[in-house]
Design a protein around this motif. Structure first.
Motif, PDB file in Angstrom:
ATOM      1  N   GLY A 190       0.827  -1.198   0.000  1.00 34.86           N
ATOM      2  CA  GLY A 190       0.000   0.000   0.000  1.00 34.86           C
ATOM      3  C   GLY A 190       0.863   1.249   0.000  1.00 34.86           C
ATOM      4  N   LEU A 191       2.159   1.026  -0.208  1.00 37.53           N
ATOM      5  CA  LEU A 191       3.134   2.113  -0.192  1.00 37.53           C
ATOM      6  C   LEU A 191       3.070   2.919   1.109  1.00 37.53           C
ATOM      7  CD1 LEU A 191       3.211   3.405  -3.888  1.00 37.53           C
ATOM      8  CD2 LEU A 191       4.742   1.783  -2.747  1.00 37.53           C
ATOM      9  N   VAL A 192       2.984   2.175   2.200  1.00 36.16           N
ATOM     10  CA  VAL A 192       3.100   2.756   3.532  1.00 36.16           C
ATOM     11  C   VAL A 192       4.235   2.054   4.245  1.00 36.16           C
ATOM     12  CG1 VAL A 192       0.681   3.457   3.701  1.00 36.16           C
ATOM     13  CG2 VAL A 192       1.365   1.173   4.475  1.00 36.16           C
ATOM     14  N   VAL A 193       4.745   2.662   5.286  1.00 37.74           N
ATOM     15  CA  VAL A 193       5.923   2.112   5.955  1.00 37.74           C
ATOM     16  C   VAL A 193       5.583   0.900   6.827  1.00 37.74           C
ATOM     17  CG1 VAL A 193       7.757   2.611   7.622  1.00 37.74           C
ATOM     18  CG2 VAL A 193       7.098   4.333   5.921  1.00 37.74           C
ATOM     19  N   GLY A 194       4.482   0.994   7.551  1.00 39.59           N
ATOM     20  CA  GLY A 194       4.150  -0.038   8.517  1.00 39.59           C
ATOM     21  C   GLY A 194       3.258  -1.127   7.956  1.00 39.59           C
ATOM     22  N   CYS A 195       3.341  -2.284   8.615  1.00 36.54           N
ATOM     23  CA  CYS A 195       2.465  -3.395   8.258  1.00 36.54           C
ATOM     24  C   CYS A 195       1.082  -3.172   8.867  1.00 36.54           C
ATOM     25  CB  CYS A 195       3.052  -4.704   8.784  1.00 36.54           C
ATOM     26  SG  CYS A 195       4.607  -5.188   7.993  1.00 36.54           S
ATOM     27  N   ALA A 196       0.086  -3.661   8.173  1.00 38.52           N
ATOM     28  CA  ALA A 196      -1.286  -3.513   8.652  1.00 38.52           C
ATOM     29  C   ALA A 196      -1.535  -4.432   9.846  1.00 38.52           C
ATOM     30  CB  ALA A 196      -2.260  -3.843   7.533  1.00 38.52           C
ATOM     31  N   PRO A 197      -2.413  -4.054  10.762  1.00 38.70           N
ATOM     32  CA  PRO A 197      -2.756  -4.930  11.889  1.00 38.70           C
ATOM     33  C   PRO A 197      -3.455  -6.189  11.402  1.00 38.70           C
ATOM     34  CG  PRO A 197      -3.512  -2.669  12.252  1.00 38.70           C
ATOM     35  CD  PRO A 197      -3.111  -2.764  10.822  1.00 38.70           C
ATOM     36  N   ARG A 198      -3.410  -7.223  12.237  1.00 38.07           N
ATOM     37  CA  ARG A 198      -4.136  -8.449  11.922  1.00 38.07           C
ATOM     38  C   ARG A 198      -5.597  -8.134  11.667  1.00 38.07           C
ATOM     39  NH1 ARG A 198      -2.846 -13.823  15.472  1.00 38.07           N
ATOM     40  NH2 ARG A 198      -0.652 -14.060  14.983  1.00 38.07           N
ATOM     41  N   GLY A 199      -6.150  -8.833  10.700  1.00 38.58           N
ATOM     42  CA  GLY A 199      -7.557  -8.670  10.413  1.00 38.58           C
ATOM     43  C   GLY A 199      -7.853  -7.622   9.369  1.00 38.58           C
ATOM     44  N   THR A 200      -6.839  -6.871   8.968  1.00 34.74           N
ATOM     45  CA  THR A 200      -7.066  -5.826   7.969  1.00 34.74           C
ATOM     46  C   THR A 200      -7.383  -6.422   6.611  1.00 34.74           C
ATOM     47  OG1 THR A 200      -5.570  -4.342   9.147  1.00 34.74           O
ATOM     48  CG2 THR A 200      -6.057  -3.809   6.850  1.00 34.74           C
ATOM     49  N   GLY A 201      -6.765  -7.539   6.292  1.00 32.74           N
ATOM     50  CA  GLY A 201      -7.008  -8.175   5.005  1.00 32.74           C
ATOM     51  C   GLY A 201      -6.416  -7.371   3.864  1.00 32.74           C
ATOM     52  N   PRO A 202      -6.980  -7.525   2.687  1.00 39.65           N
ATOM     53  CA  PRO A 202      -6.425  -6.853   1.501  1.00 39.65           C
ATOM     54  C   PRO A 202      -6.657  -5.340   1.476  1.00 39.65           C
ATOM     55  CG  PRO A 202      -7.814  -8.741   0.894  1.00 39.65           C
ATOM     56  CD  PRO A 202      -8.065  -8.451   2.331  1.00 39.65           C
ATOM     57  N   ALA A 203      -7.438  -4.809   2.396  1.00 38.88           N
ATOM     58  CA  ALA A 203      -7.752  -3.373   2.377  1.00 38.88           C
ATOM     59  C   ALA A 203      -6.478  -2.547   2.459  1.00 38.88           C
ATOM     60  CB  ALA A 203      -8.674  -3.024   3.531  1.00 38.88           C
ATOM     61  N   GLY A 204      -6.404  -1.535   1.647  1.00 36.80           N
ATOM     62  CA  GLY A 204      -5.260  -0.647   1.678  1.00 36.80           C
ATOM     63  C   GLY A 204      -4.116  -1.069   0.791  1.00 36.80           C
ATOM     64  N   MET A 205      -4.214  -2.254   0.211  1.00 40.11           N
ATOM     65  CA  MET A 205      -3.164  -2.717  -0.700  1.00 40.11           C
ATOM     66  C   MET A 205      -3.488  -2.206  -2.098  1.00 40.11           C
ATOM     67  SD  MET A 205      -1.075  -4.295   1.191  1.00 40.11           S
ATOM     68  CE  MET A 205      -1.251  -4.506   2.971  1.00 40.11           C
ATOM     69  N   ASP A 206      -2.684  -1.290  -2.564  1.00 41.95           N
ATOM     70  CA  ASP A 206      -2.978  -0.661  -3.847  1.00 41.95           C
ATOM     71  C   ASP A 206      -2.309  -1.343  -5.031  1.00 41.95           C
ATOM     72  OD1 ASP A 206      -2.706   2.442  -2.084  1.00 41.95           O
ATOM     73  OD2 ASP A 206      -4.533   1.383  -2.661  1.00 41.95           O
ATOM     74  N   TYR A 207      -1.247  -2.065  -4.745  1.00 40.99           N
ATOM     75  CA  TYR A 207      -0.480  -2.682  -5.823  1.00 40.99           C
ATOM     76  C   TYR A 207      -0.267  -4.155  -5.503  1.00 40.99           C
ATOM     77  CZ  TYR A 207       0.342   2.204  -6.855  1.00 40.99           C
ATOM     78  OH  TYR A 207       0.169   3.537  -7.126  1.00 40.99           O
ATOM     79  N   TRP A 208      -0.563  -4.977  -6.502  1.00 38.94           N
ATOM     80  CA  TRP A 208      -0.495  -6.431  -6.334  1.00 38.94           C
ATOM     81  C   TRP A 208       0.365  -7.033  -7.422  1.00 38.94           C
ATOM     82  CZ3 TRP A 208      -3.037  -9.268  -2.512  1.00 38.94           C
ATOM     83  CH2 TRP A 208      -3.919  -8.534  -1.704  1.00 38.94           C
ATOM     84  N   GLY A 209       1.119  -8.041  -7.023  1.00 34.73           N
ATOM     85  CA  GLY A 209       1.809  -8.844  -8.016  1.00 34.73           C
ATOM     86  C   GLY A 209       0.921 -10.001  -8.428  1.00 34.73           C
ATOM     87  N   LYS A 210       1.106 -10.488  -9.626  1.00 34.60           N
ATOM     88  CA  LYS A 210       0.369 -11.671 -10.065  1.00 34.60           C
ATOM     89  C   LYS A 210       0.778 -12.840  -9.194  1.00 34.60           C
ATOM     90  CE  LYS A 210      -0.641 -14.450 -14.192  1.00 34.60           C
ATOM     91  NZ  LYS A 210      -0.311 -14.659 -15.624  1.00 34.60           N
ATOM     92  N   GLY A 211      -0.208 -13.638  -8.789  1.00 34.42           N
ATOM     93  CA  GLY A 211       0.067 -14.715  -7.857  1.00 34.42           C
ATOM     94  C   GLY A 211       0.874 -15.848  -8.451  1.00 34.42           C
ATOM     95  N   THR A 212       1.452 -16.620  -7.539  1.00 35.72           N
ATOM     96  CA  THR A 212       2.192 -17.814  -7.927  1.00 35.72           C
ATOM     97  C   THR A 212       1.613 -18.998  -7.165  1.00 35.72           C
ATOM     98  OG1 THR A 212       4.420 -18.782  -8.114  1.00 35.72           O
ATOM     99  CG2 THR A 212       4.007 -17.401  -6.184  1.00 35.72           C
ATOM    100  N   GLN A 213       1.374 -20.085  -7.865  1.00 36.40           N
ATOM    101  CA  GLN A 213       0.696 -21.240  -7.279  1.00 36.40           C
ATOM    102  C   GLN A 213       1.676 -22.084  -6.469  1.00 36.40           C
ATOM    103  OE1 GLN A 213      -2.706 -22.365  -7.541  1.00 36.40           O
ATOM    104  NE2 GLN A 213      -1.983 -23.792  -5.970  1.00 36.40           N
ATOM    105  N   VAL A 214       1.261 -22.396  -5.254  1.00 30.45           N
ATOM    106  CA  VAL A 214       1.993 -23.330  -4.404  1.00 30.45           C
ATOM    107  C   VAL A 214       1.079 -24.521  -4.133  1.00 30.45           C
ATOM    108  CG1 VAL A 214       2.993 -23.707  -2.125  1.00 30.45           C
ATOM    109  CG2 VAL A 214       3.423 -21.560  -3.340  1.00 30.45           C
ATOM    110  N   THR A 215       1.543 -25.691  -4.483  1.00 30.45           N
ATOM    111  CA  THR A 215       0.771 -26.917  -4.257  1.00 30.45           C
ATOM    112  C   THR A 215       1.606 -27.866  -3.422  1.00 30.45           C
ATOM    113  OG1 THR A 215      -0.345 -26.659  -6.393  1.00 30.45           O
ATOM    114  CG2 THR A 215      -0.449 -28.828  -5.345  1.00 30.45           C
ATOM    115  N   VAL A 216       1.051 -28.245  -2.281  1.00 28.13           N
ATOM    116  CA  VAL A 216       1.736 -29.165  -1.378  1.00 28.13           C
ATOM    117  C   VAL A 216       0.979 -30.483  -1.408  1.00 28.13           C
ATOM    118  CG1 VAL A 216       2.628 -29.548   0.945  1.00 28.13           C
ATOM    119  CG2 VAL A 216       2.383 -27.211   0.061  1.00 28.13           C
ATOM    120  N   SER A 217       1.607 -31.474  -1.982  1.00 26.81           N
ATOM    121  CA  SER A 217       0.925 -32.751  -2.174  1.00 26.81           C
ATOM    122  C   SER A 217       1.948 -33.848  -2.377  1.00 26.81           C
ATOM    123  CB  SER A 217      -0.005 -32.665  -3.389  1.00 26.81           C
ATOM    124  OG  SER A 217      -0.589 -33.925  -3.662  1.00 26.81           O
ATOM    125  N   SER A 218       1.572 -35.035  -1.918  1.00 27.98           N
ATOM    126  CA  SER A 218       2.440 -36.184  -2.145  1.00 27.98           C
ATOM    127  C   SER A 218       2.023 -36.919  -3.407  1.00 27.98           C
ATOM    128  CB  SER A 218       2.400 -37.125  -0.940  1.00 27.98           C
ATOM    129  OG  SER A 218       1.076 -37.496  -0.647  1.00 27.98           O
TER     130      SER A 218
END
Length: 126
Positions: free
Chosen positions: A98-126
């Motif tokens: 969100g181009l702010v210095v501090g991390c958001a408190p727990r529970g804030t969720g995606p609010a305030g995040m203005d810039y996102w990178g495209k996700g990368t898939q993580v699959t944990v499986s045997s």
């Protein structure tokens, strides 16, 4: 401002992965960067944040001792090291700021995040 997440893949339970979040268009070290994940059928949730003051914020106790976050200022990149992976860690992982210095408190969720990178898939499986 751009973020690009990479490093996901298929890993067996108990394995490790290191995700990268490369930034361009701004100096990453000055701002908080947060990793999120979204599993199928679930809401996006915060994972871990590193602030512009190098403070780390864990958003779930289940990740403490398994996940760590770090930053390479020379590469303008934030890393998420994930160890002892479990099937429930399977999700699409994204980084955001969100181009702010501090991390958001727990529970804030995606609010305030203005810039996102495209996700990368993580699959944990045997």
């Amino acid at each position: 401002v751009q973020l690009q997440a990479s490093g996901g893949g298929l890993v067996q339970p108990g394995g490790s992965l290191r995700l990268s979040c490369a930034a361009s268009g701004f100096t990453l070290e000055d701002y908080a960067i947060t990793w999120f994940r979204q599993a199928p059928g679930k809401e996006r949730e915060e994972v871990l944040c590193i602030s512009g003051r190098q403070e780390h914020t864990y958003y779930a106790d289940s990740m403490k001792g398994r996940f760590t976050i770090s930053r390479d200022n020379a590469k303008n990149t934030v890393y998420l090291q994930m160890n002892s992976l479990k099937p429930e860690d399977t999700a699409v992982y994204s980084c955001a700021t969100g181009l702010v210095v501090g991390c958001a408190p727990r529970g804030t969720g995606p609010a305030g995040m203005d810039y996102w990178g495209k996700g990368t898939q993580v699959t944990v499986s045997s």
